[in-house]
Design a protein around this motif. Structure first.
Motif, PDB file in Angstrom:
ATOM      1  N   HIS A 130       1.348  -1.027  -0.043  1.00 37.27           N
ATOM      2  CA  HIS A 130      -0.074   0.505   0.068  1.00 37.27           C
ATOM      3  C   HIS A 130       0.817   0.960   0.038  1.00 37.27           C
ATOM      4  CE1 HIS A 130      -3.255   2.373   0.544  1.00 37.27           C
ATOM      5  NE2 HIS A 130      -2.914   3.000   2.359  1.00 37.27           N
ATOM      6  N   ASP A 131       1.505   1.134  -1.055  1.00 38.43           N
ATOM      7  CA  ASP A 131       2.115   2.501  -1.319  1.00 38.43           C
ATOM      8  C   ASP A 131       1.564   4.050  -1.210  1.00 38.43           C
ATOM      9  OD1 ASP A 131       4.447   4.119  -2.095  1.00 38.43           O
ATOM     10  OD2 ASP A 131       4.789   3.323  -3.766  1.00 38.43           O
ATOM     11  N   VAL A 132       1.806   4.673  -0.157  1.00 41.69           N
ATOM     12  CA  VAL A 132       0.983   5.990   0.168  1.00 41.69           C
ATOM     13  C   VAL A 132       1.871   7.616   0.095  1.00 41.69           C
ATOM     14  CG1 VAL A 132      -0.451   5.183   2.222  1.00 41.69           C
ATOM     15  CG2 VAL A 132       2.475   6.033   2.628  1.00 41.69           C
ATOM     16  N   LEU A 133       3.071   7.240  -0.639  1.00 41.55           N
ATOM     17  CA  LEU A 133       4.199   8.073  -0.559  1.00 41.55           C
ATOM     18  C   LEU A 133       4.016   8.267  -2.403  1.00 41.55           C
ATOM     19  CD1 LEU A 133       7.050   9.364  -0.249  1.00 41.55           C
ATOM     20  CD2 LEU A 133       8.132   8.333  -1.436  1.00 41.55           C
ATOM     21  N   PRO A 134       3.176   8.061  -3.094  1.00 35.86           N
ATOM     22  CA  PRO A 134       2.605   8.971  -3.868  1.00 35.86           C
ATOM     23  C   PRO A 134       1.812   9.994  -4.176  1.00 35.86           C
ATOM     24  CG  PRO A 134       3.148   6.888  -4.879  1.00 35.86           C
ATOM     25  CD  PRO A 134       2.844   6.300  -3.241  1.00 35.86           C
ATOM     26  N   ARG A 135       1.382   9.693  -2.636  1.00 36.38           N
ATOM     27  CA  ARG A 135      -0.198  11.156  -2.513  1.00 36.38           C
ATOM     28  C   ARG A 135       0.570  12.087  -2.460  1.00 36.38           C
ATOM     29  NH1 ARG A 135      -3.391   7.640   2.173  1.00 36.38           N
ATOM     30  NH2 ARG A 135      -1.451   8.265   3.310  1.00 36.38           N
ATOM     31  N   MET A 136       1.710  12.235  -1.607  1.00 36.13           N
ATOM     32  CA  MET A 136       2.089  13.583  -1.752  1.00 36.13           C
ATOM     33  C   MET A 136       3.768  13.835  -1.710  1.00 36.13           C
ATOM     34  SD  MET A 136       2.441  15.415   0.621  1.00 36.13           S
ATOM     35  CE  MET A 136       1.692  15.028   2.199  1.00 36.13           C
TER      36      MET A 136
END
Length: 175
Positions: free
Chosen positions: A164-170
């Motif tokens: 669940h890669d959340v880094l692309p959101r930021m």
């Protein structure tokens, strides 16, 4: 310019996040240098530290106002722990520079200058409670803030490892 959405953070949110990250890196670097050396040139870092601290204070106020205004549009927290962690980060990001400014005002250190421009007068005489508050809590709260930031970064990596890669959101790459 893109707005915040439930899938990713918008341009303003990302800009505030990464500007603050860069400023915090400068603050951490100056603190680490102070703790590792007592060379004569280290004293020159106080002005840099205070200048970036003031910039951080302005940025966190803007970031809090922006986050509140866009709360319903932003990606939701993944868990109660994530939500509490972010709240703790925001509280400390506000408290650490505020305590530093209180110490600056009441500590008998003179006015606060940001890159040579005076932005705040100092008290005409030392105010003990202000100096003591800053001396007792500014550094300790800052190290706690850096521990939370480290945990924040670690959790981004943990999310990636769990698929669940959340880094692309930021960083703005998620659509």
């Amino acid at each position: 310019m893109t707005p915040d959405t439930p899938l990713r953070y918008g341009t303003v949110t990302r800009l505030l996040h990464w500007l603050m990250a860069a400023c915090f890196a400068v603050m951490l670097a100056t603190a680490v240098i102070w703790n590792l050396t007592d060379a004569d040139w280290v004293g020159g870092l106080y002005g840099v530290h205070k200048s970036f601290g003031f910039i951080l204070m302005v940025l966190i106020v803007l970031r809090i106002l922006w986050a509140l205004a866009n709360a319903a549009k932003r990606p939701p927290s993944d868990s109660a722990a994530a939500k509490l962690g972010h709240i703790a980060l925001y509280v400390l990001m506000f408290a650490v520079p505020l305590i530093g400014m209180i110490r600056q005002y009441g500590g008998g250190r003179g006015s606060l200058k940001v890159f040579g421009i005076q932005v705040m007068q100092g008290a005409p005489e030392k105010i003990e409670w202000m100096a003591n508050l800053g001396n007792q809590w500014h550094g300790s709260a800052a190290w706690l803030l850096y521990a939370l930031v480290f945990g924040h970064i670690v959790m981004v990596a943990v999310h990636k490892m769990r698929g669940h890669d959340v880094l692309p959101r930021m960083i703005g790459t998620q659509k």
